[in-house]
Every structure is written in structure tokens, then in C-alpha cells.
Design a protein around this motif. Structure first.
Motif, PDB file in Angstrom:
ATOM      1  N   UNK A   3       0.836  -1.208   0.000  1.00 22.13           N
ATOM      2  CA  UNK A   3       0.000   0.000   0.000  1.00 22.13           C
ATOM      3  C   UNK A   3       0.867   1.253   0.000  1.00 22.13           C
ATOM      4  N   UNK A   4       1.906   1.255   0.841  1.00 17.72           N
ATOM      5  CA  UNK A   4       2.789   2.419   0.900  1.00 17.72           C
ATOM      6  C   UNK A   4       3.509   2.627  -0.431  1.00 17.72           C
ATOM      7  N   UNK A   5       3.973   1.542  -1.027  1.00 18.79           N
ATOM      8  CA  UNK A   5       4.666   1.656  -2.314  1.00 18.79           C
ATOM      9  C   UNK A   5       3.731   2.232  -3.367  1.00 18.79           C
ATOM     10  N   UNK A   6       2.518   1.708  -3.442  1.00 20.05           N
ATOM     11  CA  UNK A   6       1.573   2.207  -4.437  1.00 20.05           C
ATOM     12  C   UNK A   6       1.185   3.660  -4.179  1.00 20.05           C
ATOM     13  N   UNK A   7       1.065   4.050  -2.909  1.00 18.04           N
ATOM     14  CA  UNK A   7       0.715   5.434  -2.588  1.00 18.04           C
ATOM     15  C   UNK A   7       1.835   6.391  -3.009  1.00 18.04           C
ATOM     16  N   UNK A   8       3.078   5.991  -2.742  1.00 22.86           N
ATOM     17  CA  UNK A   8       4.222   6.833  -3.128  1.00 22.86           C
ATOM     18  C   UNK A   8       4.301   6.963  -4.646  1.00 22.86           C
ATOM     19  N   UNK A   9       4.229   5.843  -5.344  1.00 18.50           N
ATOM     20  CA  UNK A   9       4.325   5.867  -6.803  1.00 18.50           C
ATOM     21  C   UNK A   9       3.135   6.605  -7.406  1.00 18.50           C
ATOM     22  N   UNK A  10       1.949   6.402  -6.826  1.00 20.24           N
ATOM     23  CA  UNK A  10       0.761   7.075  -7.328  1.00 20.24           C
ATOM     24  C   UNK A  10       0.811   8.577  -7.179  1.00 20.24           C
ATOM     25  N   UNK A  11       1.602   9.053  -6.207  1.00 19.02           N
ATOM     26  CA  UNK A  11       1.762  10.499  -6.008  1.00 19.02           C
ATOM     27  C   UNK A  11       2.779  11.098  -6.966  1.00 19.02           C
ATOM     28  N   UNK A  12       3.425  10.256  -7.780  1.00 15.55           N
ATOM     29  CA  UNK A  12       4.411  10.755  -8.730  1.00 15.55           C
ATOM     30  C   UNK A  12       5.817  10.817  -8.182  1.00 15.55           C
ATOM     31  N   UNK A  13       6.069  10.125  -7.058  1.00 17.53           N
ATOM     32  CA  UNK A  13       7.394  10.108  -6.460  1.00 17.53           C
ATOM     33  C   UNK A  13       8.118   8.811  -6.817  1.00 17.53           C
ATOM     34  N   UNK A  14       9.431   8.846  -6.757  1.00 17.00           N
ATOM     35  CA  UNK A  14      10.260   7.667  -6.993  1.00 17.00           C
ATOM     36  C   UNK A  14      10.749   7.116  -5.662  1.00 17.00           C
ATOM     37  N   UNK A  15      10.659   5.818  -5.499  1.00 21.82           N
ATOM     38  CA  UNK A  15      11.200   5.176  -4.300  1.00 21.82           C
ATOM     39  C   UNK A  15      12.667   4.842  -4.547  1.00 21.82           C
ATOM     40  N   UNK A  16      13.533   5.403  -3.722  1.00 22.59           N
ATOM     41  CA  UNK A  16      14.967   5.116  -3.834  1.00 22.59           C
ATOM     42  C   UNK A  16      15.392   4.005  -2.887  1.00 22.59           C
ATOM     43  N   UNK A  17      14.664   3.889  -1.749  1.00 20.35           N
ATOM     44  CA  UNK A  17      15.027   2.862  -0.787  1.00 20.35           C
ATOM     45  C   UNK A  17      13.865   2.649   0.179  1.00 20.35           C
ATOM     46  N   UNK A  18      13.758   1.440   0.685  1.00 16.16           N
ATOM     47  CA  UNK A  18      12.873   1.111   1.801  1.00 16.16           C
ATOM     48  C   UNK A  18      13.765   0.549   2.898  1.00 16.16           C
ATOM     49  N   UNK A  19      13.821   1.254   4.021  1.00 15.17           N
ATOM     50  CA  UNK A  19      14.749   0.890   5.092  1.00 15.17           C
ATOM     51  C   UNK A  19      13.963   0.334   6.273  1.00 15.17           C
ATOM     52  N   UNK A  20      14.427  -0.801   6.791  1.00 11.37           N
ATOM     53  CA  UNK A  20      13.862  -1.404   7.994  1.00 11.37           C
ATOM     54  C   UNK A  20      14.963  -1.401   9.054  1.00 11.37           C
ATOM     55  N   UNK A  21      15.049  -0.353   9.867  1.00  9.48           N
ATOM     56  CA  UNK A  21      16.180  -0.216  10.787  1.00  9.48           C
ATOM     57  C   UNK A  21      16.255  -1.364  11.793  1.00  9.48           C
ATOM     58  N   UNK A  22      17.465  -1.843  12.001  1.00 10.73           N
ATOM     59  CA  UNK A  22      17.699  -2.820  13.056  1.00 10.73           C
ATOM     60  C   UNK A  22      17.960  -2.092  14.374  1.00 10.73           C
ATOM     61  N   UNK A  23      17.750  -2.794  15.457  1.00  9.53           N
ATOM     62  CA  UNK A  23      17.906  -2.187  16.772  1.00  9.53           C
ATOM     63  C   UNK A  23      19.351  -1.755  16.984  1.00  9.53           C
TER      64      UNK A  23
END
Length: 280
Positions: free
Chosen positions: A230-250
Motif C-alpha cells: 500500500x505504501x509503495x503504491x501510494x508513493x508511486x501514485x503520487x508521482x514520487x520515486x522510491x529510492x530505498x525502503x529501510x527497515x532499521x535494526x535495533x
């Protein structure tokens, strides 16, 4: 129609007390109204609990302990026009101001902005503060180089797609957008820091908002769930490019619990998703 109380009653912990909890629809206006009142009332307790970790002029991306001084997700902000959405008491904006940014801090909550104004005065780092909603940013088209949000705004809006279109609108071409949100994997599990509670109690695919209500059934707090897709589609649908998806470790050595985030649970499952994006 009964009148909505000006402020929700507080529990013994200083946070607004919920009369009930439901998973039910909550639209744009209901979500904004409930969360504005909740954060106005909760600001003192929240900052008493988390203020030392957040700092007065520091940029903490998430409960895992990732800080912008180490992550450099925004790039060099010196001389850049920056808009922070969901700024809370604005420690991130003050940190960026000390790094040379021309920054404006925006939040829905007058209670949080009042504390931000106090910290502006006590630190001597004066950042402009604006009360507003993520879905209707009071900023001209293409006016900023960077938009950022550290757990601010996006998890609480009913229309994430519309909010991201607003972000894209105010960014200049080539501008950068970075935001941290609750990791969608958190939703199927109980809201507990105990790793023994890592059992699936609801569907990851159930997008029904989490709503806390008062004694009359009115929403006093609303949080919205989106899957990673959902987040990916919302970002792309807004006309933005996804450069990275980060899942921070503790962060090694970090001992703070923060709600359901804890070192023990953080070693097993992700708690935060950071969207790193740009406008073409």
C-alpha cells in the motif's frame, strides 16, 4: 447532536483515557479531529516520557535509535528549504536548523507546537512553526527541497495517497522526501514489547483503522494501517520515486523501550519502515 468535549479526560498516566477500542472506518475529518485533540491533551505526558530520548535539537528517526546524524538519509541540508511534517516538539527541525537548513516545522497539534515554541526559546534555535494538516499543506508548489517526517502525520491520516500528493506538489523537481512510519508487520501482533507476545492476533491485510473512543463512542484517537505494498503504491501514485525502503535494526547498546518497541522484540521483527523517495 451532543457537543464534542474540548479535551478528552486523562488517565493516571497522563494520556487521554479511552472508553473503548474498535476497528472501524474513520474518515479524513474524524481522524484529524480526534488526533488533534488527542495530541493536544497527550503532549505533556508524551514529552515527559520520551522527551529525553527525542532531545531538544536532535533527529531520531525511530524507536530503534537510528539518528539522521548517522544515517544521512536527507543528504546535506545546508542551504536547503526543508519542511518537516508532524514535527511534534520540533527537535528534528531544530537539529536541521543547526545543520544550516532553512526549515519550517508543521504539526496538527497546537499542544505540541506550544511545547515546540518553548523549546525554541530555551535552546535559542528559532524555527518557524505552523499548525496545519498533511493533506492540505500551506506551502506553494515546488517551494521546498526536502520534506521529512519522523513518525509524524502519515500514520494518522485517513488519506495517505492525498497526503503524498501534497508532498509531491510542494517539492521541487529533484527534491527529496523521507518519512518513517510504523512497520506494517507490527499490526498483526499485540501492542506489547514482550517477545512472548509475538503471536498473530489479527490479519495483516485488515486495513480497518484502530480507533479509541470515549464513553459516547466518539473517536479520540485514530491510527491507520497500510501494508508495505500500500505504501509503495501510494508513493508511486503520487508521482514520487522510491529510492530505498529501510527497515532499521535495533541500535546495539540501546535499552529504551518505546511502547511495543523493545531491544528483545527489535531483535526479532522490524518495527519501523522508512520511505526514501524523490520527485523526478
Amino acid at each position: 447532536m451532543s457537543e464534542i468535549p474540548s479535551s478528552p479526560p486523562l488517565g493516571s498516566d497522563g494520556y487521554p483515557a479511552a472508553g473503548g477500542v474498535a476497528r472501524r472506518p474513520a474518515g479524513v475529518e474524524e481522524s484529524a479531529r480526534a488526533n488533534r485533540r488527542w495530541w493536544d491533551a497527550a503532549a505533556p505526558a508524551y514529552l515527559t516520557e520520551h522527551g529525553a530520548d527525542l532531545g531538544d535539537a536532535d533527529f531520531l528517526w525511530c524507536p530503534e535509535g537510528l539518528r539522521e546524524a548517522d544515517a544521512h538519509l536527507l543528504g546535506d541540508v545546508a542551504g536547503r528549504r526543508v519542511l518537516e511534517i508532524g514535527c511534534g516538539s520540533a527537535p528534528c527541525s531544530r537539529w536541521m536548523r543547526t545543520a544550516g537548513a532553512d526549515v519550517v516545522a508543521l504539526d496538527l497539534s497546537a499542544g505540541m507546537l506550544a511545547r515546540a515554541a518553548q523549546l525554541n526559546r530555551s535552546t535559542g534555535i528559532d524555527v518557524p512553526l505552523v499548525q496545519g494538516e498533511v493533506g492540505a499543506l500551506p506551502v506553494a508548489d515546488g517551494a521546498v527541497d526536502v520534506v521529512c517526517s519522523a513518525f509524524g502525520g502519515l500514520p494518522f491520516v485517513a488519506d495517505a495517497e492525498g497526503a503524498l500528493r501534497e508532498v509531491a506538489r510542494v517539492l521541487r523537481p529533484g527534491g527529496r522526501f523521507v518519512a518513517s512510519v510504523n512497520h506494517p508487520m507490527r499490526w498483526p501482533f499485540p501492542d506489547s514489547p514482550d517477545p512472548e507476545d509475538l503471536r498473530v492476533v489479527s490479519s495483516y491485510f485488515d486495513r480497518m483503522p484502530y480507533v479509541e473512543t470515549d464513553g459516547a463512542g466518539r473517536a479520540v484517537y485514530v491510527e491507520h494501517h497500510r501494508t508495505v505494498g500500500d505504501w509503495v503504491r501510494a508513493v508511486v501514485g503520487a508521482g514520487l520515486l522510491i529510492e530505498d525502503l529501510i527497515e532499521p535494526e535495533w541500535t546495539p547498546g540501546r535499552t529504551q523501550n518505546w511502547g511495543q518497541w523493545s531491544p528483545e522484540r527489535g531483535a526479532l521483527v522490524p518495527g519501523t519502515l522508512i520511505l526514501v523517495c524523490s520527485r523526478p
